[in-house]
Design a protein around this motif. Structure first.
Motif, mmCIF file in Angstrom:
data_model
loop_
_atom_site.group_PDB
_atom_site.id
_atom_site.type_symbol
_atom_site.label_atom_id
_atom_site.label_comp_id
_atom_site.label_asym_id
_atom_site.label_seq_id
_atom_site.Cartn_x
_atom_site.Cartn_y
_atom_site.Cartn_z
ATOM 1 N N TYR A 1 0.836 -1.197 0.000
ATOM 2 C CA TYR A 1 0.000 0.000 0.000
ATOM 3 C C TYR A 1 0.873 1.249 0.000
ATOM 4 O O TYR A 1 1.937 1.262 0.607
ATOM 5 C CB TYR A 1 -0.884 0.043 1.250
ATOM 6 N N TYR B 1 0.472 5.362 1.040
ATOM 7 C CA TYR B 1 -0.300 6.401 1.690
ATOM 8 C C TYR B 1 0.531 7.677 1.643
ATOM 9 O O TYR B 1 1.749 7.642 1.455
ATOM 10 C CB TYR B 1 -0.555 6.079 3.168
ATOM 11 N N ARG C 1 0.806 11.791 3.628
ATOM 12 C CA ARG C 1 0.293 12.809 4.542
ATOM 13 C C ARG C 1 0.876 14.135 4.090
ATOM 14 O O ARG C 1 2.073 14.368 4.250
ATOM 15 C CB ARG C 1 0.677 12.523 5.982
ATOM 16 N N GLU D 1 -4.701 14.737 6.987
ATOM 17 C CA GLU D 1 -4.659 13.389 7.526
ATOM 18 C C GLU D 1 -3.941 12.440 6.567
ATOM 19 O O GLU D 1 -3.759 12.740 5.395
ATOM 20 C CB GLU D 1 -6.076 12.897 7.795
ATOM 21 N N ILE D 2 -3.556 11.310 7.095
ATOM 22 C CA ILE D 2 -2.930 10.276 6.283
ATOM 23 C C ILE D 2 -3.985 9.737 5.314
ATOM 24 O O ILE D 2 -5.077 9.343 5.723
ATOM 25 C CB ILE D 2 -2.380 9.143 7.155
ATOM 26 N N PHE E 1 -4.978 7.236 1.951
ATOM 27 C CA PHE E 1 -4.693 6.089 1.113
ATOM 28 C C PHE E 1 -4.499 6.523 -0.332
ATOM 29 O O PHE E 1 -5.242 7.383 -0.834
ATOM 30 C CB PHE E 1 -5.885 5.130 1.207
ATOM 31 N N HIS F 1 -3.374 0.266 -3.571
ATOM 32 C CA HIS F 1 -3.132 -1.049 -3.000
ATOM 33 C C HIS F 1 -2.785 -2.014 -4.126
ATOM 34 O O HIS F 1 -3.527 -2.125 -5.096
ATOM 35 C CB HIS F 1 -4.394 -1.503 -2.251
ATOM 36 N N GLN G 1 -4.964 -3.411 -7.034
ATOM 37 C CA GLN G 1 -6.263 -3.825 -6.524
ATOM 38 C C GLN G 1 -7.212 -2.641 -6.376
ATOM 39 O O GLN G 1 -8.414 -2.738 -6.625
ATOM 40 C CB GLN G 1 -6.075 -4.509 -5.171
ATOM 41 N N ASP G 2 -6.648 -1.512 -5.948
ATOM 42 C CA ASP G 2 -7.457 -0.316 -5.673
ATOM 43 C C ASP G 2 -6.542 0.881 -5.813
ATOM 44 O O ASP G 2 -5.573 0.982 -5.064
ATOM 45 C CB ASP G 2 -8.041 -0.400 -4.257
ATOM 46 N N SER H 1 -7.973 4.067 -6.068
ATOM 47 C CA SER H 1 -8.953 5.143 -5.952
ATOM 48 C C SER H 1 -8.401 6.388 -5.262
ATOM 49 O O SER H 1 -8.970 7.463 -5.406
ATOM 50 C CB SER H 1 -10.187 4.646 -5.193
ATOM 51 N N PHE I 1 4.143 7.247 2.768
ATOM 52 C CA PHE I 1 4.338 5.995 3.499
ATOM 53 C C PHE I 1 4.001 4.804 2.613
ATOM 54 O O PHE I 1 3.065 4.851 1.816
ATOM 55 C CB PHE I 1 3.431 5.934 4.728
ATOM 56 N N GLY J 1 -6.429 -9.376 2.054
ATOM 57 C CA GLY J 1 -6.396 -7.976 2.472
ATOM 58 C C GLY J 1 -6.652 -7.778 3.949
ATOM 59 O O GLY J 1 -6.605 -6.674 4.436
ATOM 60 N N GLN K 1 -1.227 -4.176 8.931
ATOM 61 C CA GLN K 1 -0.366 -3.495 7.973
ATOM 62 C C GLN K 1 0.868 -3.003 8.712
ATOM 63 O O GLN K 1 0.760 -2.408 9.788
ATOM 64 C CB GLN K 1 -1.096 -2.314 7.330
ATOM 65 N N PHE K 2 2.013 -3.218 8.122
ATOM 66 C CA PHE K 2 3.277 -2.777 8.687
ATOM 67 C C PHE K 2 3.805 -1.645 7.819
ATOM 68 O O PHE K 2 3.950 -1.810 6.608
ATOM 69 C CB PHE K 2 4.272 -3.930 8.744
ATOM 70 N N PHE K 3 4.106 -0.520 8.463
ATOM 71 C CA PHE K 3 4.482 0.672 7.733
ATOM 72 C C PHE K 3 6.000 0.848 7.671
ATOM 73 O O PHE K 3 6.721 0.495 8.609
ATOM 74 C CB PHE K 3 3.871 1.913 8.397
ATOM 75 N N GLN L 1 -7.524 -0.683 12.804
ATOM 76 C CA GLN L 1 -6.173 -0.785 13.344
ATOM 77 C C GLN L 1 -5.868 0.448 14.186
ATOM 78 O O GLN L 1 -6.370 1.536 13.899
ATOM 79 C CB GLN L 1 -5.139 -0.882 12.204
ATOM 80 N N GLN M 1 -9.090 -3.082 1.612
ATOM 81 C CA GLN M 1 -8.177 -2.506 2.581
ATOM 82 C C GLN M 1 -7.840 -1.043 2.355
ATOM 83 O O GLN M 1 -6.746 -0.600 2.684
ATOM 84 C CB GLN M 1 -6.881 -3.326 2.650
#
Lengths: 115, 109
Positions: A33, A35, A37, A42-43, A45, A48, A55-56, A58, A91, A100, A104-106, B33, B95
């Protein structure tokens, strides 16, 4: 086990230039993914990947942004041409489950400054 | 799309105190999360908790999906707990997580 890594950690470029950010997910994680900021916001998306497929997407703001994940391993996010409003922290995250779900690990993020 | 709110926006504690952070979401979610962003900007995943209760040391989280909220409990806070706590929710299995604005926590020695 290595975590999600991102390169570079910082990038300062001028408006109109091109920048490419790289993300290496945790080994074996099919989901990746992006992301970002931007200042004061805000953070958000962006997109993905599941393996090499989008997958996405958007959340991609416009066609100046291009993400790829050739071979389903690392991913790149290219901004061309960069604008002032693109400044912020980008990120990358990865997760294991193909469906999915799961944590999630950033990565540590790439701080992009467009002058 | 889904909206995520967090409260309080800022919280100052004395070391050793307990606290509760809240996350409200506007629609049903199937994933939630909690993250801690440390002073160096790194986002650390604390809990993946679409429903129920989980505990990890001094931290615990509860999500009541039917009432559209989640709580993060921090007990016996330490200065290293300082940072911003984010809640992120998703209502699609793709997700696409929506992040809340965060709660900035400062723990004083």
């Amino acid at each position: 086990e290595a975590g999600v890594t991102q390169f570079p950690s910082h990038s300062v470029i001028e408006k109109g230039q091109t920048v490419t950010l790289r993300c290496d997910p945790i080994s074996g994680h099919d989901n990746l993914y992006w992301y970002r900021r931007v200042m004061g916001k805000e953070i958000k998306f962006l997109l993905h990947f599941v393996k090499e497929s989008k997958q996405d997407e958007s959340g991609m703001p416009n066609n100046r942004f291009l993400a790829e994940r050739t071979g389903g391993t690392y991913s790149t996010l290219k901004v061309q041409p960069a604008e002032l409003e693109d400044s912020g922290v980008y990120f990358c995250a990865s997760s294991q489950d193909l469906g999915g779900t799961g944590k999630q690990f950033f990565g540590p993020g790439t701080r992009l400054t467009v002058l | 799309g889904i909206q995520v709110e967090q409260s309080p926006p800022d919280l100052i504690l004395q070391e050793g105190a307990n606290s509760t952070l809240r996350c409200n979401f506007s629609d049903s979610v199937n994933n939630l999360q909690w993250f801690h962003q440390n002073p160096w900007g790194q986002l650390i995943n604390l809990f993946y908790i679409p429903s129920g209760t989980k505990q990890n040391g001094r931290l615990s989280a509860t999500t009541v999906a039917t009432e559209r909220y989640s709580l993060l409990y921090i007990s016996s806070s330490q200065t290293t707990d300082s940072g911003v706590y984010f809640c992120a929710a998703s209502n699609n299995y793709g997700q696409n997580f929506v992040f809340g604005p965060g709660t900035r926590l400062s723990v004083l020695p």
